[in-house]
Design an enzyme around this catalytic site. Sequence first.
Site, PDB file in Angstrom:
ATOM      1  N   LYS A  35       0.831  -1.208   0.000  1.00  0.00           N
ATOM      2  CA  LYS A  35       0.000   0.000   0.000  1.00  0.00           C
ATOM      3  C   LYS A  35       0.867   1.261   0.000  1.00  0.00           C
ATOM      4  O   LYS A  35       0.602   2.211   0.716  1.00  0.00           O
ATOM      5  CB  LYS A  35      -0.924  -0.007   1.208  1.00  0.00           C
ATOM      6  CG  LYS A  35      -1.750  -1.275   1.301  1.00  0.00           C
ATOM      7  CD  LYS A  35      -3.123  -1.022   1.792  1.00  0.00           C
ATOM      8  CE  LYS A  35      -3.960  -2.265   1.900  1.00  0.00           C
ATOM      9  NZ  LYS A  35      -4.321  -2.898   0.684  1.00  0.00           N
ATOM     10  N   CYS A  36       1.872   1.267  -0.840  1.00  0.00           N
ATOM     11  CA  CYS A  36       2.857   2.347  -0.889  1.00  0.00           C
ATOM     12  C   CYS A  36       2.817   2.999  -2.267  1.00  0.00           C
ATOM     13  O   CYS A  36       2.465   2.354  -3.260  1.00  0.00           O
ATOM     14  CB  CYS A  36       4.245   1.733  -0.633  1.00  0.00           C
ATOM     15  SG  CYS A  36       5.633   2.862  -0.766  1.00  0.00           S
ATOM     16  N   GLY A  37       3.195   4.246  -2.348  1.00  0.00           N
ATOM     17  CA  GLY A  37       3.286   4.916  -3.636  1.00  0.00           C
ATOM     18  C   GLY A  37       4.293   4.254  -4.569  1.00  0.00           C
ATOM     19  O   GLY A  37       4.207   4.397  -5.787  1.00  0.00           O
ATOM     20  N   THR A  39       4.684   0.939  -4.706  1.00  0.00           N
ATOM     21  CA  THR A  39       4.238  -0.437  -4.946  1.00  0.00           C
ATOM     22  C   THR A  39       4.263  -0.826  -6.425  1.00  0.00           C
ATOM     23  O   THR A  39       4.609  -1.972  -6.737  1.00  0.00           O
ATOM     24  CB  THR A  39       2.846  -0.670  -4.325  1.00  0.00           C
ATOM     25  OG1 THR A  39       2.946  -0.432  -2.909  1.00  0.00           O
ATOM     26  CG2 THR A  39       2.345  -2.082  -4.557  1.00  0.00           C
TER      27      THR A  39
END
Length: 160
Positions: A35-37, A39
């Site tokens: 759930k990371c930018g 990803t």
Amino acid sequence: MPCAYDFSLPGLAGGTVDLSAWRGKPMLIVNTASKCGFTPQYEGLQSLWSHTEHELIVIGVPSNDFGKQEPGDAAEISTFCSRNYGVSFPMTEKCHVKGPQTAPLFGWLASQGGFFSRPRWNFFKYVIDRQGQLSTWFSSLASPESGRVRDAVSRVILTR
């Protein structure tokens, strides 16, 4: 002298990801999060794994250490990675890459690369040569598809 091949981590699907199984092969070790930018970098990691015909061993190490961006359990992480990015490279169980509970592998990587090589966010990348030594590292900002990362990977693949 210790090397990357001396470490193992629990596997995402059970069992153990024992780095000694790839002794003599270069590796790219990456702390990941769903759930990371950053990803979408899974796509570039999968591309490296596929296009090097597994000559480069890509290993994903999920971690919830940064912004709680890997909240899922092993089944959720596995499903997310395969469904959204077709990930087929080895993945470990979620583990700590910073702090007092840091996985020994990441402690070793930090000792080899120095203070600035310690993961400061998700998707730090560590290029390991055929002798199991840290060749170089990249921050989250360096895409797996960038020229810098691809050049570093090519160097460790071509060096025998």
